[in-house]
Design an enzyme around this catalytic site. Sequence first.
Site, PDB file in Angstrom:
ATOM      1  N   ASP A  82     -28.680 -22.366  34.270  1.00 44.01           N
ATOM      2  CA  ASP A  82     -27.285 -21.965  34.413  1.00 44.01           C
ATOM      3  C   ASP A  82     -26.864 -22.268  35.850  1.00 44.01           C
ATOM      4  OD1 ASP A  82     -28.394 -19.983  35.988  1.00 44.01           O
ATOM      5  OD2 ASP A  82     -27.920 -18.335  34.621  1.00 44.01           O
ATOM      6  N   ASP A 119     -28.755 -19.403  23.999  1.00 45.90           N
ATOM      7  CA  ASP A 119     -29.782 -18.699  24.772  1.00 45.90           C
ATOM      8  C   ASP A 119     -29.424 -17.236  24.739  1.00 45.90           C
ATOM      9  OD1 ASP A 119     -27.544 -18.804  26.874  1.00 45.90           O
ATOM     10  OD2 ASP A 119     -29.038 -17.515  27.806  1.00 45.90           O
TER      11      ASP A 119
END
Lengths: 380, 380
Positions: free
Chosen positions: B93, B271
Amino acid sequence: MSERFSFTLLANDGAARRGRLSTPHGLVETPAFMPVGTQATVKAMLPEHVRETGADVVLGNVYHLMLRPGAERVDRLGGLHRFMNWPHTILTDSGGFQVMSLAALRKLDADGVTFKSHIDGSMHRLTPERSIEIQGLLGSDIQMQLDECVRLPASRDEIARGMRLSLDWAERSRTAFEGFGGPEAGRALFGIVQGGDDLALREESATALSAMPFEGYSIGGLAVGEPQQVMFDVTAATTAFLPTEKPRYLMGVGTPDDLVGSVARGVDMFDCVMPTRAGRHGVAYTRFGKLNLKNARHAEQIAPLDPEGPTEISRSYSRAYLHHLIRAGEMLGATLLTWNNIAYYQALMRRLRTAIEEGRFDDEAAVIREGWVRGDVVSS
Amino acid sequence: MSERFSFTLLANDGAARRGRLSTPHGLVETPAFMPVGTQATVKAMLPEHVRETGADVVLGNVYHLMLRPGAERVDRLGGLHRFMNWPHTILTDSGGFQVMSLAALRKLDADGVTFKSHIDGSMHRLTPERSIEIQGLLGSDIQMQLDECVRLPASRDEIARGMRLSLDWAERSRTAFEGFGGPEAGRALFGIVQGGDDLALREESATALSAMPFEGYSIGGLAVGEPQQVMFDVTAATTAFLPTEKPRYLMGVGTPDDLVGSVARGVDMFDCVMPTRAGRHGVAYTRFGKLNLKNARHAEQIAPLDPEGPTEISRSYSRAYLHHLIRAGEMLGATLLTWNNIAYYQALMRRLRTAIEEGRFDDEAAVIREGWVRGDVVSS
């Protein structure tokens, strides 16, 4: 699964012994180190990985297991082997030592000990008979008599009193063991030598226990803070009075150096929380001594713990990564270091066993000690 | 290892898609669930066991890794794949989301965000360029632009402002990604659609991002507490404006039911910390719904989690043992349940992939949901 307990002495090298136990759950090559599985798990490890390191036997703690999940429950669930997915040999202690060290309150009398659970405050009682009953319910292959380990320093009278109480409990434990069908199940019961650091009391204890029909003998009351030389001297003085055809188990020992020195004095079996506890606290055992992975000097070391280490774990993870995991409080750090440490202990015992077989124990012990003295290859 | 990022759409079934990513570290079958490896480890798991469950990719968090061990350090140690012994695909991320949720103090401006580490109180700054630089140093295969996820409830103006700032940062991230050699290294950069629960803003964001040369698109700002139907509606409204030939990643989602519903709406990648976090807290995901192993009803259940479960772990440990481990706070409990949960999530994705290939996604989804509704076989 129906094999009866037996011990075969395969070779001697000085006082060091190479042997083999047979139990209802398999063979145990000695000298043996038994990882500690306190609460029905060797902490942070899968049982198959414990086995892969070469461990033939793990230890279970009666004190913990009687409180949680409870011996009767484990029995209803098919016994401890099945409960914890460890189909190999299990040795249990009697619970006595941990009652004295962990229970919130305890009161010893001639018949047993009453104590308060450290988990929920409930009251419990352990007698020689109840300890054997619990160990039978767990399905333990190698059981221990209840004993009293007198805390040192203590007067000679106090040590003698505890030792003689333990002899009385040894007889009661044996009777209970036979009453609960231990011998028919092929299981073993070990008597425990007490007597503190007094060699005459140790002789009295060992001689009296040797006259009782135990399958093996434990040396208790050591590894409680005494200097290493005292432990070695008491061990040597004790094994001298134990029958050569029975296995000897030095309880709660120890460092790798303690193990080498005690094997040299005729000990066959060991257990200790050191490799597992140290692993959870960031310490690795290697051929070159102890490494504290928390130390900043490991932060950028791409080297593994030991490129020739005893398991893939020791060879394939960088010290930098282990350092990171320990600093970050990640469970994987505890798992990897515990694994390395148990594997190191098992590899050490394999080396000692081979050296005894080949009649070169002293030379091998010297080489092993040189490695520890030389220190860590990466940092030097 | 030199393969360039690509995405191949293999089959459609309604809006559901079956695809395959190729990255410098291997193939990723989609729809894919990515276990979260926050601090360079999927908590309580060995990397090879994560792989054995069928995971093709894990997620790393820039916020955590930039603070500890630090991106430059990971780079010096050979990159994140080598550091954490995960030779397969890694997605990272941007760090922005966790700066807003975890950092002790943070101040957002048009250029980036300044924040105080929750670990040691040190001050740090993250800009679109620095986030991409960090992701490059880590060696991430699939990188995310820095964005701003406006906390709901918020006014339409506030949501629009955050979305447009994110568009500006998308352009800057792309420029940085190209400057740091991302495309030459075969890596991917995903733009992130924002716009809260406002479908018009979502359309504006998706359309603007689609005109930029990203390798894929993420849907951000969901899974932050909104009702499932809102998440589904926003997802469907967003995927409608994204190019069909690029992968779509719904960030931070979700429960097994969220995954099935989102795959039905055209999402390819997910996720979530749910399977790993739930595992550490005693909760198991199975074909028959969630089981809380802390519950006393499991204390004497000899049945495993699921006799037909996706891994040996799910089949060979009794619920009674898992209950004991969780109650006793033993790490092995967290490991076994995390393992089961990741394996369950991966098995679920395999079922969905096969069903899409065979054109029977809706039927399979119905069968899967029936299992959850039926509930636990042992307790019923």
